[in-house]
Design an enzyme around this catalytic site. Structure first.
Site, mmCIF file in Angstrom:
data_model
loop_
_atom_site.group_PDB
_atom_site.id
_atom_site.type_symbol
_atom_site.label_atom_id
_atom_site.label_comp_id
_atom_site.label_asym_id
_atom_site.label_seq_id
_atom_site.Cartn_x
_atom_site.Cartn_y
_atom_site.Cartn_z
ATOM 1 N N CYS A 34 64.560 -4.467 33.391
ATOM 2 C CA CYS A 34 65.331 -4.210 32.170
ATOM 3 C C CYS A 34 66.175 -2.924 32.208
ATOM 4 O O CYS A 34 67.230 -2.903 32.821
ATOM 5 C CB CYS A 34 64.390 -4.237 30.964
ATOM 6 S SG CYS A 34 65.244 -4.587 29.385
ATOM 7 N N LYS B 149 57.833 -0.072 36.206
ATOM 8 C CA LYS B 149 59.158 0.274 35.690
ATOM 9 C C LYS B 149 59.385 1.789 35.730
ATOM 10 O O LYS B 149 58.590 2.561 35.194
ATOM 11 C CB LYS B 149 59.282 -0.248 34.254
ATOM 12 C CG LYS B 149 60.650 -0.050 33.610
ATOM 13 C CD LYS B 149 60.624 -0.682 32.213
ATOM 14 C CE LYS B 149 61.966 -0.593 31.513
ATOM 15 N NZ LYS B 149 61.894 -1.204 30.157
ATOM 16 N N GLU C 23 60.741 -9.758 31.409
ATOM 17 C CA GLU C 23 59.938 -8.584 31.089
ATOM 18 C C GLU C 23 58.957 -8.937 29.972
ATOM 19 O O GLU C 23 59.260 -9.705 29.067
ATOM 20 C CB GLU C 23 60.858 -7.453 30.614
ATOM 21 C CG GLU C 23 60.124 -6.160 30.250
ATOM 22 C CD GLU C 23 61.045 -5.069 29.726
ATOM 23 O OE1 GLU C 23 60.702 -3.902 29.902
ATOM 24 O OE2 GLU C 23 62.112 -5.403 29.165
#
Length: 277
Positions: A156, A115, A40
């Protein structure tokens, strides 16, 4: 399928991070990998958002993305670019996107994922993070072919939300990518167990390239980039330090594990629970 993972210590200068990425891509290809996975925020890791704003670009203008595409083409390798901070070209004042990319060996972008679950947490009196104050959350789960496999994309904090991985495996994913910049406290407590849980639930490989160490912006990340097989066994744990790790994936293991424990096939949908009285 031989894969590589880049464990990085990204900083606040995109050009320096691009150099590190391009070097890793060349090393992965030289080592025989079909695809390399990066963490990330591979292109910029800076919690000073006023300073970061001067470095964040729209996709067509992003020098890190351009460099990685060129490096992928030169090396003839797939790149799962964990994520970049990307500006909206149609609205420069809008929130940024934390966007993951899949790039083929010709340097073409074949998939993008924004995300979905943003890191809004209070870890203690001295650490509170609000990713949503600067970033807009994505809406769509994304799968894409890569070589002989189908890749499901996540980033993440998504790791804590198993419904996303259910959607990805329902759509055919047999590898789940989890690029990350995990904090040290949450990494020590939850990183390994969450990665193994997602692999076991999905009967899929989980590939998690991570940031590591003390960064220029003052934060510390956990490292331990990891590959977990569909049975939940750890095939690779890179521990501490930046560098490249390699791992061989037998994609046929996905079918074998899912035939032994057909949890994906046996999934059920539920109506909204009705409160009892």
């Amino acid at each position: 399928m031989k894969i590589a993972l880049a464990q990085m210590n990204s900083g606040i200068v995109p050009e320096d991070n691009a150099d590190q990425l391009c070097s890793s891509i060349a090393e992965a290809a030289a080592g025989g990998a079909t695809v390399i996975f990066t963490p990330e925020m591979s292109g910029l890791l800076d919690r000073d958002r006023s300073r970061a704003a001067s470095a964040i670009r729209s996709e067509p203008e992003d020098a890190v993305l351009s460099a990685v595409r060129s490096a992928a083409q030169k090396a003839g390798i797939w790149v799962q670019l964990g994520s970049l901070a990307i500006k909206n070209p149609d609205d420069p004042g809008a929130k940024w996107n934390n966007r993951s990319y899949l790039i083929n060996p010709r340097g073409d972008i074949t998939a993008r994922y924004d995300k979905i679950h943003l890191f809004d947490v209070d870890l203690g009196p001295d650490e509170s993070q609000r990713e949503s104050s600067a970033y807009a959350g994505g809406r769509n789960a994304v799968v894409a072919p890569v070589g002989e496999a189908t890749l499901g994309l996540s980033i993440c904090y998504d790791l804590r939300f198993p419904a996303l991985y259910e959607a990805l495996t329902n759509a055919g994913a047999d590898i789940l990518s989890v690029p990350a910049a995990f904090t040290v406290p949450t990494g020590k407590a939850h990183w390994q167990i969450l990665l193994r849980a997602r692999a076991i639930e999905a009967g899929a490989f989980v590939v998690a390239a991570a940031q590591y160490g003390q960064h220029e912006d003052g934060r510390s990340t956990y490292g331990h980039s990891m590959v977990v097989d569909p049975w939940g066994d750890i095939l690779l744990d890179m521990g501490e330090g930046a560098g490249i790790g390699f791992c061989d994936l037998d994609i046929g293991q996905v079918k074998a594990v899912r035939s032994r424990i057909p949890a994906v096939a046996n999934r059920k949908s539920f109506a909204k629970p009705v409160p009892t009285r």
